[in-house]
Structure formats: structure tokens, C-alpha cells
Design a protein around this motif. Structure first.
Motif, PDB file in Angstrom:
ATOM      1  N   GLY A 277       0.826  -1.198   0.000  1.00 31.92           N
ATOM      2  CA  GLY A 277       0.000   0.000   0.000  1.00 31.92           C
ATOM      3  C   GLY A 277       0.859   1.246   0.000  1.00 31.92           C
ATOM      4  O   GLY A 277       2.096   1.169  -0.027  1.00 31.92           O
ATOM      5  N   THR A 278       0.207   2.401   0.056  1.00 29.50           N
ATOM      6  CA  THR A 278       0.960   3.650  -0.022  1.00 29.50           C
ATOM      7  C   THR A 278       1.881   3.855   1.177  1.00 29.50           C
ATOM      8  O   THR A 278       2.980   4.386   1.034  1.00 29.50           O
ATOM      9  N   ARG A 279       1.454   3.428   2.347  1.00 31.94           N
ATOM     10  CA  ARG A 279       2.319   3.569   3.539  1.00 31.94           C
ATOM     11  C   ARG A 279       3.579   2.715   3.372  1.00 31.94           C
ATOM     12  O   ARG A 279       4.689   3.162   3.668  1.00 31.94           O
ATOM     13  N   HIS A 280       3.411   1.504   2.913  1.00 29.63           N
ATOM     14  CA  HIS A 280       4.552   0.619   2.655  1.00 29.63           C
ATOM     15  C   HIS A 280       5.452   1.243   1.586  1.00 29.63           C
ATOM     16  O   HIS A 280       6.684   1.214   1.693  1.00 29.63           O
ATOM     17  N   PHE A 281       4.843   1.825   0.543  1.00 31.54           N
ATOM     18  CA  PHE A 281       5.615   2.493  -0.514  1.00 31.54           C
ATOM     19  C   PHE A 281       6.463   3.618   0.091  1.00 31.54           C
ATOM     20  O   PHE A 281       7.652   3.739  -0.211  1.00 31.54           O
ATOM     21  N   GLU A 282       5.859   4.433   0.954  1.00 31.45           N
ATOM     22  CA  GLU A 282       6.600   5.522   1.601  1.00 31.45           C
ATOM     23  C   GLU A 282       7.783   4.995   2.403  1.00 31.45           C
ATOM     24  O   GLU A 282       8.874   5.571   2.382  1.00 31.45           O
ATOM     25  N   GLN A 283       7.586   3.880   3.103  1.00 32.69           N
ATOM     26  CA  GLN A 283       8.660   3.299   3.919  1.00 32.69           C
ATOM     27  C   GLN A 283       9.810   2.804   3.037  1.00 32.69           C
ATOM     28  O   GLN A 283      10.983   3.056   3.332  1.00 32.69           O
TER      29      GLN A 283
END
Length: 153
Positions: free
Chosen positions: A113-119
């Protein structure tokens, strides 16, 4: 190393579509017996033309429904090998390539997801060879191909 011939290329193409295909099935397709196909596959592995066998994962079934592209802008004197070594530690990296143009490399990632992408983006940006990044999320995959011809170059 000998130059692979048309039958070798046909075998590699068949395996790139499904590495679990039987040698007998491939043999029917390329006009050779199963033992002959196995000998050729063994020889291609021995010579380094085939580097290994792997699986392709459907990101939607593997909880990796978000994909993105990260442009890497690296510090001077960063070698492609340094980039490859640094990115090989990320299971989210689907592919990475050096490119012409402003960026030094393009990195394709598959995440949950986007949070994982940011990480993942932040971790990659923190690599010692990275000066800055630019990223994009993929909306729709329009065409996906595996090019067996590039394995033979």
C-alpha cells in the motif's frame, strides 16, 4: 562461450513463460526429445545463459497491490554494481535498471500500500549512494511482457 542457436532460444522462451513446463512438452514445441531438451537446458545453465529459475507472483494475490517507480539520482562515482548491491536487499524491488537521461536508475517496486511504498522509498533514499529520488505510483499496468530475447544478447 558458444552462441545460442534458434532451438536454444525457443527453449529459453518456453521456459520464460513457465519454468515448470516439462522437457517433453517443450520438446514437442521445439522438435526435440525430452532428454535432448534437458541436455540443452543443462548446457545453457552451465554456460551462464540461464541464470536460474524463478516464479512470478500476482501482486494482487500476494498482498502487493501497489506498485511504483522510483527514479534514483546518485552521487558521483556511483557504479551500477553499487546500486545493484544496495537494492538487492529490498524484496519489494521487482526490477532495477540504469538508464539514460537525468536519472541514474529506475526502480520498480511492488508493495502492500501507499504507507509501505513511503517506507520503502525512504529506506532507498537513505542508501549512501543516493543523492535524491523522484517517485510515481503506477495506476494501471497496461502491458507486461517477459523478453527472452534479452537473455540471449
Amino acid at each position: 562461450m558458444r552462441k545460442p542457436n534458434d532451438i536454444d532460444e525457443s527453449i529459453v522462451w518456453a521456459l520464460s513463460g513457465d519454468a515448470r513446463r516439462s522437457y517433453a512438452d517443450i520438446g514437442v514445441e521445439v522438435g526435440r526429445s525430452a532428454p535432448a531438451v534437458k541436455r540443452r537446458v543443462d548446457k545453457l545453465c552451465e554456460e551462464g545463459a540461464i541464470l536460474g529459475f524463478t516464479i512470478r507472483i500476482n501482486p494482487h494475490l500476494a498482498c502487493r497491490q501497489t506498485e511504483g517507480i522510483i527514479e534514483l539520482y546518485c552521487h558521483r562515482n556511483t557504479t551500477p554494481e553499487m546500486i545493484r548491491r544496495g537494492l538487492s536487499n529490498y524484496p519489494e524491488v521487482v526490477s532495477a535498471s540504469t538508464v539514460t537521461g537525468d536519472a541514474d536508475a529506475l526502480v520498480h517496486v511492488s508493495v502492500s500500500g501507499t504507507r509501505h511504498f513511503e517506507q520503502v522509498l525512504q529506506r532507498i533514499a537513505d542508501e549512501s549512494f543516493v543523492e535524491r529520488t523522484k517517485s510515481s505510483l503506477i495506476q494501471s499496468a497496461l502491458i507486461r511482457r517477459i523478453n527472452a530475447d534479452s537473455l540471449m544478447d
